[in-house]
Every structure is written in structure tokens, then in C-alpha cells.
Design a protein around this motif. Sequence first.
Motif, PDB file in Angstrom:
ATOM      1  N   ALA A 175     -27.419  42.522 -56.893  1.00 47.01           N
ATOM      2  CA  ALA A 175     -27.677  41.134 -57.275  1.00 47.01           C
ATOM      3  C   ALA A 175     -29.043  40.651 -56.794  1.00 47.01           C
ATOM      4  O   ALA A 175     -29.618  39.714 -57.375  1.00 47.01           O
ATOM      5  N   ASP A 176     -29.574  41.266 -55.727  1.00 46.53           N
ATOM      6  CA  ASP A 176     -30.862  40.837 -55.179  1.00 46.53           C
ATOM      7  C   ASP A 176     -32.052  41.515 -55.852  1.00 46.53           C
ATOM      8  O   ASP A 176     -33.185  41.019 -55.777  1.00 46.53           O
ATOM      9  N   LEU A 177     -31.816  42.639 -56.504  1.00 49.04           N
ATOM     10  CA  LEU A 177     -32.929  43.447 -56.998  1.00 49.04           C
ATOM     11  C   LEU A 177     -33.838  42.696 -57.972  1.00 49.04           C
ATOM     12  O   LEU A 177     -35.064  42.774 -57.840  1.00 49.04           O
ATOM     13  N   PRO A 178     -33.314  41.954 -58.965  1.00 47.03           N
ATOM     14  CA  PRO A 178     -34.228  41.298 -59.906  1.00 47.03           C
ATOM     15  C   PRO A 178     -35.208  40.341 -59.240  1.00 47.03           C
ATOM     16  O   PRO A 178     -36.402  40.352 -59.562  1.00 47.03           O
ATOM     17  N   ALA A 179     -34.726  39.504 -58.312  1.00 44.71           N
ATOM     18  CA  ALA A 179     -35.612  38.531 -57.678  1.00 44.71           C
ATOM     19  C   ALA A 179     -36.652  39.218 -56.806  1.00 44.71           C
ATOM     20  O   ALA A 179     -37.833  38.825 -56.793  1.00 44.71           O
ATOM     21  N   VAL A 180     -36.237  40.249 -56.075  1.00 42.21           N
ATOM     22  CA  VAL A 180     -37.175  40.957 -55.203  1.00 42.21           C
ATOM     23  C   VAL A 180     -38.201  41.710 -56.049  1.00 42.21           C
ATOM     24  O   VAL A 180     -39.399  41.710 -55.742  1.00 42.21           O
ATOM     25  N   ARG A 181     -37.746  42.309 -57.132  1.00 43.91           N
ATOM     26  CA  ARG A 181     -38.686  43.036 -58.000  1.00 43.91           C
ATOM     27  C   ARG A 181     -39.699  42.081 -58.619  1.00 43.91           C
ATOM     28  O   ARG A 181     -40.901  42.398 -58.679  1.00 43.91           O
ATOM     29  N   THR A 182     -39.256  40.932 -59.067  1.00 44.05           N
ATOM     30  CA  THR A 182     -40.177  39.950 -59.658  1.00 44.05           C
ATOM     31  C   THR A 182     -41.232  39.534 -58.643  1.00 44.05           C
ATOM     32  O   THR A 182     -42.423  39.437 -58.964  1.00 44.05           O
TER      33      THR A 182
END
Length: 223
Positions: A175-182
Amino acid sequence: MRAALYWAPERSDPLHALGSRWLGRDAETGAVVPQPAIPGLDLAALTEEPRRYGLHATLKPPFRLAAPWPELHAAAAALAARTRPFLLPPLRVAPLHGFLALRETVPCAELRRLADACVVELDAFRAPPSADEIERRRRHDLSPPQQALLRRWGYPYVLEEWRFHVTLTCRLAPADLPAVRTAAEALLGAAAGRPRRVRELCLFAQAAPDAPFLIADRLPLRG
């Protein structure tokens, strides 16, 4: 004390400053660097493990010394001196086994050859891993080839199992990956995406088991 051979951006490369800001520490100076804020996430916690090692891609994994430091330094400098500088393709932020890393957009054969040379030609300076270290590695569901590499070279992800990557985070919750990747792409994407020449082999050192790794020397490629 442990040593390692890494690729790291040159001091003048914008990726050095930006990557140090992302991780929260400059591996050149050891200085703490303020990290960007990601709403709802604790970037300091998400980068705790890679921060200890500094911004880098592993060529020869960390090892305890089987010979005096000056001998390792001289051998690594000689290896660098007979290696020609080469072009590193653009990098991009990408997921890898649950964490984020900078990966090659296309494979770099010259960098692979340098990594292989570091592993093989400097192996005499590597003290064998302890039984506990071997057992800890074996818990990671290694394939038979990786088990063989672990026994021979003290690490399972070298030579044919080596993959270039600059680790940016610890393992992330999906769930955290998209925000961290952005956030990583916003900070690092433009700098990472530039082609660059590899003109140095970086010798890192760790003074004690819990100490952070620091760049001990940047060895110029002169071949």
C-alpha cells in the motif's frame, strides 16, 4: 572492520546530492542530510537500512579483511587503473523484490565485467564469513546456484546472479509503494535518467559492525 567495492555517483553528479538527501546521509562525509517529507509516511524509517550503506550499487559485497587495509587498497587501485571508463545507461526508479531501487534502463556489460573482476580478483582479501553469517544467508530461500555462490564467494548474489541496483528503501508494504515511488521519481528521476560515464571505483569502509559505511577512496579508472 569491513570493506566493500561499490559504484557511487561522482561528487559533482547531481545524483550524489539528491540521493544523499533521499537516504538522509552523505556517504562521502557522513553528514546527516534533511530528507523530503512524504505525507503520511516516515521516510526516515523506510530508508533506515540503505542509509547505513550509503547511496551505491554493490560490485563486491561487504567483507571482513583477510589482509591489511593498505594491501586491499593497492589491489583495488590497480584493478581500477587497468579498467577503462565506460558509459552507464540511464537509471530509473523501479520496484525490486518489495523495495525500491534505481535500475538500469538497459544492461551495462562493462559494469558487469567490473563487478565480476572485483569479486574474483580481490577475493584473496576477503575473510571467510562466519557460520552464523552463512546460515543467515541460507534462510533466504536460495536457489542451488545461489547456494554454490554463497559457499565459494561468501555471498549468493554475485557473478551470474548479480543485478545492478541502487537500493532506495527497505522492504515496503504494497500500500505504501505508489506514494514512495512517486516521491522518489520526483526527487531523483531527472538526475538518475541522465547517461553518465563511470570513471571511478569506490572503496567503502565500515569501521565497526554497527557503524555506517563511508567512501574511503574513489579510485580512478585509467585503462
